[in-house]
Motif scaffolding. Structure first.
Motif, PDB file in Angstrom:
ATOM      1  N   GLY A   1       0.850  -1.194   0.000  1.00  0.00           N
ATOM      2  CA  GLY A   1       0.000   0.000   0.000  1.00  0.00           C
ATOM      3  C   GLY A   1       0.879   1.235   0.000  1.00  0.00           C
ATOM      4  N   SER A   2       0.401   2.311  -0.668  1.00  0.00           N
ATOM      5  CA  SER A   2       1.246   3.504  -0.679  1.00  0.00           C
ATOM      6  C   SER A   2       1.285   4.151   0.699  1.00  0.00           C
ATOM      7  N   GLN A   3       0.307   3.807   1.535  1.00  0.00           N
ATOM      8  CA  GLN A   3       0.366   4.296   2.916  1.00  0.00           C
ATOM      9  C   GLN A   3       1.634   3.774   3.601  1.00  0.00           C
TER      10      GLN A   3
ATOM     11  N   TYR B   1      -3.186  15.409   2.166  1.00  0.00           N
ATOM     12  CA  TYR B   1      -3.750  14.078   2.458  1.00  0.00           C
ATOM     13  C   TYR B   1      -3.544  13.725   3.939  1.00  0.00           C
TER      14      TYR B   1
ATOM     15  N   ASN C   1      -6.306  14.435  -2.939  1.00  0.00           N
ATOM     16  CA  ASN C   1      -7.070  14.118  -1.750  1.00  0.00           C
ATOM     17  C   ASN C   1      -6.631  15.145  -0.703  1.00  0.00           C
TER      18      ASN C   1
ATOM     19  N   ASP D   1       2.964  11.878  -4.739  1.00  0.00           N
ATOM     20  CA  ASP D   1       1.996  10.812  -4.457  1.00  0.00           C
ATOM     21  C   ASP D   1       0.940  10.852  -5.557  1.00  0.00           C
TER      22      ASP D   1
ATOM     23  N   ALA E   1      -1.590   8.773  -6.476  1.00  0.00           N
ATOM     24  CA  ALA E   1      -2.596   7.721  -6.276  1.00  0.00           C
ATOM     25  C   ALA E   1      -3.746   7.772  -7.292  1.00  0.00           C
ATOM     26  N   TYR E   2      -4.066   8.989  -7.789  1.00  0.00           N
ATOM     27  CA  TYR E   2      -5.288   9.128  -8.604  1.00  0.00           C
ATOM     28  C   TYR E   2      -5.017   9.377 -10.082  1.00  0.00           C
TER      29      TYR E   2
ATOM     30  N   THR F   1      -0.170   3.338  -6.805  1.00  0.00           N
ATOM     31  CA  THR F   1      -0.860   2.284  -6.069  1.00  0.00           C
ATOM     32  C   THR F   1      -1.857   1.514  -6.934  1.00  0.00           C
TER      33      THR F   1
ATOM     34  N   SER G   1      -4.464   0.394  -5.522  1.00  0.00           N
ATOM     35  CA  SER G   1      -5.714   0.524  -4.765  1.00  0.00           C
ATOM     36  C   SER G   1      -6.836   1.139  -5.579  1.00  0.00           C
ATOM     37  N   LYS G   2      -6.512   2.150  -6.409  1.00  0.00           N
ATOM     38  CA  LYS G   2      -7.574   2.810  -7.170  1.00  0.00           C
ATOM     39  C   LYS G   2      -7.664   2.264  -8.595  1.00  0.00           C
TER      40      LYS G   2
ATOM     41  N   ARG H   1      -3.456  -4.484  -1.138  1.00  0.00           N
ATOM     42  CA  ARG H   1      -2.313  -3.789  -0.527  1.00  0.00           C
ATOM     43  C   ARG H   1      -1.074  -3.918  -1.415  1.00  0.00           C
TER      44      ARG H   1
HETATM   45  C1  LIG Z   1      -3.210  10.607  -1.790  1.00  0.00           C
HETATM   46  C2  LIG Z   1      -3.254   9.218  -1.234  1.00  0.00           C
HETATM   47  N1  LIG Z   1      -2.109   8.566  -1.004  1.00  0.00           N
HETATM   48  C3  LIG Z   1      -2.098   7.319  -0.506  1.00  0.00           C
HETATM   49  C4  LIG Z   1      -3.262   6.662  -0.177  1.00  0.00           C
HETATM   50  C5  LIG Z   1      -3.182   5.288   0.394  1.00  0.00           C
HETATM   51  O1  LIG Z   1      -3.424   4.349  -0.581  1.00  0.00           O
HETATM   52  P1  LIG Z   1      -2.999   2.823  -0.464  1.00  0.00           P
HETATM   53  O2  LIG Z   1      -4.273   2.064  -0.494  1.00  0.00           O
HETATM   54  O3  LIG Z   1      -2.129   2.555  -1.643  1.00  0.00           O
HETATM   55  O4  LIG Z   1      -2.261   2.646   0.824  1.00  0.00           O
HETATM   56  C6  LIG Z   1      -4.487   7.294  -0.396  1.00  0.00           C
HETATM   57  C7  LIG Z   1      -5.725   6.600  -0.036  1.00  0.00           C
HETATM   58  O5  LIG Z   1      -6.796   7.112  -0.017  1.00  0.00           O
HETATM   59  C8  LIG Z   1      -4.480   8.603  -0.933  1.00  0.00           C
HETATM   60  O6  LIG Z   1      -5.612   9.277  -1.139  1.00  0.00           O
END
Ligand SMILES: Cc1ncc(COP(=O)(O)O)c(C=O)c1O
Length: 405
Positions: free
Chosen positions: A105-107, A131, A182, A210, A212-213, A240, A242-243, A250
């Motif tokens: 996960g990028s988190q 974020y 975000n 970052d 992510a989107y 990531t 994730s989206k 993850r």
């Molecule tokens: C800008 C940003 N970075 C990272 C994440 C975390 O994503 P991941 O599911 O890859 O951990 C999110 C999740 O909403 C996000 O909005």
């Protein structure tokens, strides 16, 4: 025998850990009568569940125990290769698998970057607002923040320049979400991208991008990542699955040409969890291997989210009273709404009684600078639900605005 006070049991860094309003709220939003614009959840009906099931069976048949065994920290080669190609296409720069590490996960990537760069009291420059998950990750390393102003086209290069020129000491890095940010859904204007890279280069401050989107644009326009520009100071790119597919896998990645950073990330990750799930990596790698199916999948996500964005924007225009402003993002999962003179934490208390919730904007400000904003998620509710939810929300806004004016 002397005993430690309860509060002294924990490391000092825990004092800075704030509960994520969002995670807390997710507990409430399980109730079926609640319409939630709060979470940052993708639309579950778009997860390719059947195909993932088939792929999982194929992976077991073809990889067998290897997909269940411990694996290398950097990630499986075929996935690192795919990320390198994907980023090469998007950036016009040449990336190889050696430039990529797979993270859980990028988190986790943000946490590991915090671990790498931040000593207690170090500064991070970030967008205002930014974020929340990044602020949480950096808080755990006792970071301090330089908030950089943004407008409807993202971070203001002049504001960044000013912040860095007056910073003492300089921040350890700049953190930015350039595409459909975000929480605001804003897109960093094209001409600001190179400007921001150059400012970081001039001050020799690493830039964490970052992204992510990135793929969730609604108008067919691909926006070059900041890592597209050559720079003598490090640019660290985070992406990531994730989206693009499903957050439960993850699977995410960090790419950078700076191999000192990458080597240290590998060590930090070894200490955290050895490696990302082998099974998830094989499943995602196999899924994206079918280029045409993957592109069709992303297009269906864009199409659905675009309709939901439209439903939310027209409901807001129809229902909200004067004094409420909001944007119409060209991608992503969120829009940003401001209500003149209203603390949106108070609004949330009222709105949740009418079974509609959102995230009050204050959570996204490192210094809690503003209280009149709110983040509205449009990806996770169907169009009809969005219309009903906004009607309820507008009613709460009229009630609270009437009471406060
Ligand atoms: C800008 C940003 N970075 C990272 C994440 C975390 O994503 P991941 O599911 O890859 O951990 C999110 C999740 O909403 C996000 O909005």
């Amino acid at each position: 025998m002397t005993t430690l006070a309860r509060s002294a049991r924990f490391a000092e860094r825990t004092a800075r850990m704030r509960a994520s309003t969002i995670r807390e709220m997710l507990k409430v939003t399980g109730r079926p009568e609640v319409i939630s614009f709060a979470g940052g959840l993708p639309a579950p009906e778009l997860f390719p569940t059947q195909r993932i099931g088939e792929i999982a069976v194929e992976v077991m048949r073809e990889r067998g125990a290897a997909a269940l065994q411990y694996s290398v920290t950097e990630g499986i080669p075929e996935l690192r290769e795919w990320v390198a190609n994907w980023l090469t296409k998007r950036s016009g720069q040449s990336f190889s698998r050696e430039d990529v590490i797979i993270v859980s996960g990028s988190q986790q990537g943000l946490d590991l970057l915090g671990k790498l760069f931040l000593d207690p009291g170090d500064h991070v420059a970030l967008e205002c607002p930014s974020y929340l998950g990044a602020i949480q990750a950096f808080d755990a390393y006792q970071a301090r923040y330089l908030s950089v102003a943004i407008d409807e086209h993202g971070m203001l290069p002049d504001a960044l320049e000013h912040a860095l020129a007056h910073a003492n000491p300089l921040p350890k890095f700049v953190y930015i979400v350039p595409n459909f940010q975000n929480p605001t859904g804003r897109l960093l204007a094209h001409d600001r991208r190179e400007a921001i890279v150059r400012i970081c280069e001039r001050f020799d401050v690493p830039l964490i991008e970052d992204d992510a989107y990135a793929a969730l644009h609604f108008d067919g326009i691909e926006h070059p990542p900041l890592i597209s520009w050559n720079s003598s100071s490090p640019i660290i790119y985070s992406g990531t699955a994730s989206k693009l597919m499903a957050p439960g896998l993850r699977v995410a990645w960090i790419a950078t040409k700076d191999h000192d950073i990458l080597d240290k990330l590998v060590l930090a990750k070894q200490g955290a969890d050895l490696h990302a799930s082998s099974l998830s990596q094989y499943v995602f790698a196999q899924y994206v291997n079918d280029d045409a199916a993957f592109i069709r999948h992303i297009e269906s996500i864009r199409e659905t989210y675009r309709k939901r964005r439209d439903a939310m924007v027209s409901a807001l225009a129809r229902e909200m009273p004067e004094g409420v402003t909001f944007n119409r993002p060209d991608g992503g999962m969120f829009l940003w709404c401001e209500i003149e003179g209203v603390d949106t934490a108070d609004l949330l208390a009222l709105a949740s009684q009418s079974n509609v919730v959102f995230v009050p904007g204050v959570s996204f400000f490192a210094h809690r600078e503003r209280t009149d904003g709110m983040r509205l998620n449009f990806s996770n509710s169907g169009e009809e639900k969005i219309a009903v939810g906004i009607e309820r929300l507008a009613h709460a806004v009229r009630t609270i605005a009437g009471a406060t004016r």
